[in-house]
Design a protein around this motif. Structure first.
Motif, PDB file in Angstrom:
ATOM      1  N   UNK A   1       8.496 -15.464   7.625  1.00  0.00           N
ATOM      2  CA  UNK A   1       7.319 -16.062   6.980  1.00  0.00           C
ATOM      3  C   UNK A   1       7.508 -16.136   5.467  1.00  0.00           C
ATOM      4  N   UNK A   2       6.425 -16.200   4.714  1.00  0.00           N
ATOM      5  CA  UNK A   2       6.503 -16.306   3.260  1.00  0.00           C
ATOM      6  C   UNK A   2       7.291 -15.127   2.674  1.00  0.00           C
ATOM      7  N   UNK A   3       7.919 -15.368   1.547  1.00  0.00           N
ATOM      8  CA  UNK A   3       8.799 -14.351   0.959  1.00  0.00           C
ATOM      9  C   UNK A   3       8.064 -13.049   0.646  1.00  0.00           C
ATOM     10  N   UNK A   4       6.799 -13.118   0.235  1.00  0.00           N
ATOM     11  CA  UNK A   4       6.088 -11.878  -0.096  1.00  0.00           C
ATOM     12  C   UNK A   4       5.869 -10.991   1.120  1.00  0.00           C
ATOM     13  N   UNK A   5       5.959 -11.561   2.320  1.00  0.00           N
ATOM     14  CA  UNK A   5       5.751 -10.781   3.539  1.00  0.00           C
ATOM     15  C   UNK A   5       7.023 -10.074   4.016  1.00  0.00           C
ATOM     16  N   UNK A   6       8.123 -10.301   3.371  1.00  0.00           N
ATOM     17  CA  UNK A   6       9.412  -9.814   3.870  1.00  0.00           C
ATOM     18  C   UNK A   6       9.719  -8.368   3.502  1.00  0.00           C
ATOM     19  N   UNK A   7       8.878  -7.761   2.680  1.00  0.00           N
ATOM     20  CA  UNK A   7       9.111  -6.366   2.291  1.00  0.00           C
ATOM     21  C   UNK A   7       7.995  -5.486   2.852  1.00  0.00           C
ATOM     22  N   UNK A   8       8.401  -4.401   3.504  1.00  0.00           N
ATOM     23  CA  UNK A   8       7.441  -3.435   4.035  1.00  0.00           C
ATOM     24  C   UNK A   8       7.626  -2.099   3.340  1.00  0.00           C
ATOM     25  N   UNK A   9       6.519  -1.555   2.827  1.00  0.00           N
ATOM     26  CA  UNK A   9       6.563  -0.196   2.284  1.00  0.00           C
ATOM     27  C   UNK A   9       6.334   0.829   3.389  1.00  0.00           C
ATOM     28  N   UNK A  10       6.001   0.357   4.582  1.00  0.00           N
ATOM     29  CA  UNK A  10       5.768   1.240   5.731  1.00  0.00           C
ATOM     30  C   UNK A  10       7.062   1.481   6.516  1.00  0.00           C
TER      31      UNK A  10
ATOM     32  N   UNK B   1       0.824  -1.206   0.000  1.00  0.00           N
ATOM     33  CA  UNK B   1       0.000   0.000   0.000  1.00  0.00           C
ATOM     34  C   UNK B   1       0.862   1.262   0.000  1.00  0.00           C
ATOM     35  N   UNK B   2       1.184   1.707  -1.209  1.00  0.00           N
ATOM     36  CA  UNK B   2       1.954   2.938  -1.329  1.00  0.00           C
ATOM     37  C   UNK B   2       1.125   4.142  -0.897  1.00  0.00           C
ATOM     38  N   UNK B   3      -0.187   4.063  -1.062  1.00  0.00           N
ATOM     39  CA  UNK B   3      -1.060   5.132  -0.572  1.00  0.00           C
ATOM     40  C   UNK B   3      -0.970   5.265   0.938  1.00  0.00           C
ATOM     41  N   UNK B   4      -0.981   4.133   1.646  1.00  0.00           N
ATOM     42  CA  UNK B   4      -0.842   4.159   3.107  1.00  0.00           C
ATOM     43  C   UNK B   4       0.546   4.644   3.499  1.00  0.00           C
ATOM     44  N   UNK B   5       1.568   4.214   2.765  1.00  0.00           N
ATOM     45  CA  UNK B   5       2.928   4.678   3.059  1.00  0.00           C
ATOM     46  C   UNK B   5       3.031   6.194   2.889  1.00  0.00           C
ATOM     47  N   UNK B   6       2.443   6.715   1.826  1.00  0.00           N
ATOM     48  CA  UNK B   6       2.464   8.171   1.610  1.00  0.00           C
ATOM     49  C   UNK B   6       1.751   8.901   2.742  1.00  0.00           C
ATOM     50  N   UNK B   7       0.606   8.372   3.158  1.00  0.00           N
ATOM     51  CA  UNK B   7      -0.141   8.997   4.252  1.00  0.00           C
ATOM     52  C   UNK B   7       0.636   8.895   5.565  1.00  0.00           C
ATOM     53  N   UNK B   8       1.256   7.750   5.804  1.00  0.00           N
ATOM     54  CA  UNK B   8       2.047   7.568   7.027  1.00  0.00           C
ATOM     55  C   UNK B   8       3.256   8.498   7.045  1.00  0.00           C
ATOM     56  N   UNK B   9       3.809   8.773   5.874  1.00  0.00           N
ATOM     57  CA  UNK B   9       4.959   9.681   5.773  1.00  0.00           C
ATOM     58  C   UNK B   9       4.629  11.055   6.337  1.00  0.00           C
ATOM     59  N   UNK B  10       3.353  11.449   6.224  1.00  0.00           N
ATOM     60  CA  UNK B  10       2.929  12.761   6.728  1.00  0.00           C
ATOM     61  C   UNK B  10       3.104  12.878   8.240  1.00  0.00           C
ATOM     62  N   UNK B  11       3.073  11.758   8.941  1.00  0.00           N
ATOM     63  CA  UNK B  11       3.303  11.796  10.390  1.00  0.00           C
ATOM     64  C   UNK B  11       4.730  12.251  10.681  1.00  0.00           C
ATOM     65  N   UNK B  12       5.685  11.665   9.964  1.00  0.00           N
ATOM     66  CA  UNK B  12       7.072  12.090  10.123  1.00  0.00           C
ATOM     67  C   UNK B  12       7.252  13.547   9.759  1.00  0.00           C
ATOM     68  N   UNK B  13       6.597  13.974   8.677  1.00  0.00           N
ATOM     69  CA  UNK B  13       6.662  15.382   8.271  1.00  0.00           C
ATOM     70  C   UNK B  13       6.147  16.296   9.380  1.00  0.00           C
ATOM     71  N   UNK B  14       5.179  15.795  10.151  1.00  0.00           N
ATOM     72  CA  UNK B  14       4.592  16.577  11.251  1.00  0.00           C
ATOM     73  C   UNK B  14       5.376  16.410  12.549  1.00  0.00           C
ATOM     74  N   UNK B  15       6.464  15.623  12.518  1.00  0.00           N
ATOM     75  CA  UNK B  15       7.277  15.422  13.720  1.00  0.00           C
ATOM     76  C   UNK B  15       6.662  14.465  14.720  1.00  0.00           C
ATOM     77  N   UNK B  16       5.783  13.598  14.244  1.00  0.00           N
ATOM     78  CA  UNK B  16       5.080  12.665  15.122  1.00  0.00           C
ATOM     79  C   UNK B  16       5.673  11.266  15.014  1.00  0.00           C
ATOM     80  N   UNK B  17       5.728  10.540  16.136  1.00  0.00           N
ATOM     81  CA  UNK B  17       6.184   9.155  16.052  1.00  0.00           C
ATOM     82  C   UNK B  17       5.160   8.250  15.388  1.00  0.00           C
TER      83      UNK B  17
END
Length: 148
Positions: A110-119, A82-98
């Motif tokens: 776990x399964x190989x597809x689970x090994x990459x996080x866009x978050x 979810x690149x949309x969620x990653x973009x939205x989550x990035x706004x927290x860092x921009x706002x100085x929030x943890x």
């Protein structure tokens, strides 16, 4: 008390019945109660949310950024694509929030597809593989970040 939201993505409403060998036997109501109690110990007012809808979760990130609310996030399946969620989550860092990313299981084991996080690249920190205790660690991390 500082308000913190704990947001959980798809299928986490099925905790306790979905793959209990991976996610445990405790349910979402238990997680809510635990997070509220752990938050109180840390001087945090914790609200736990869960959705199976990506747009809702993105909206929660926008709201948190606008209101100055720290977030603990278990993006579940949204973690991997979810690149949309990653973009939205990035706004927290921009706002100085943890933003603490948490996973009940260890996706790297776990399964190989689970090994990459866009978050993870936009999160302040990531905690994995600790079961519900990982949420306690994540709330402690939020408290630590706020005290800096």
């Amino acid at each position: 008390m500082t308000r913190v939201i704990v947001v959980n993505g798809p299928n986490l409403g099925r905790l306790g019945v979905r793959e209990p060998d991976v996610y445990g036997h405790q349910d979402l109501d238990t997680l809510r109660a635990d997070c509220r109690a752990w938050g109180q110990e840390l001087g945090l007012d914790v609200e736990v949310r869960q959705t199976d809808d990506e747009a809702t979760m993105i909206g929660w990130m926008h709201q948190a950024a606008d209101e100055g609310t720290p977030v603990v996030m278990n993006p579940a399946a949204f973690t991997h694509y979810s690149y949309g969620l990653a973009d939205a989550a990035h706004m927290l860092g921009d706002a100085g929030l943890p933003l603490i990313e948490v996973h009940i299981s260890n996706p790297a084991a776990r399964e190989s597809f689970r090994r990459h996080s866009v978050i993870s690249p936009v999160a302040t920190a990531t905690i994995t593989g600790m079961g519900f205790y990982g949420y306690k660690l994540a709330l402690e991390a939020v408290a630590h970040c706020l005290a800096q």
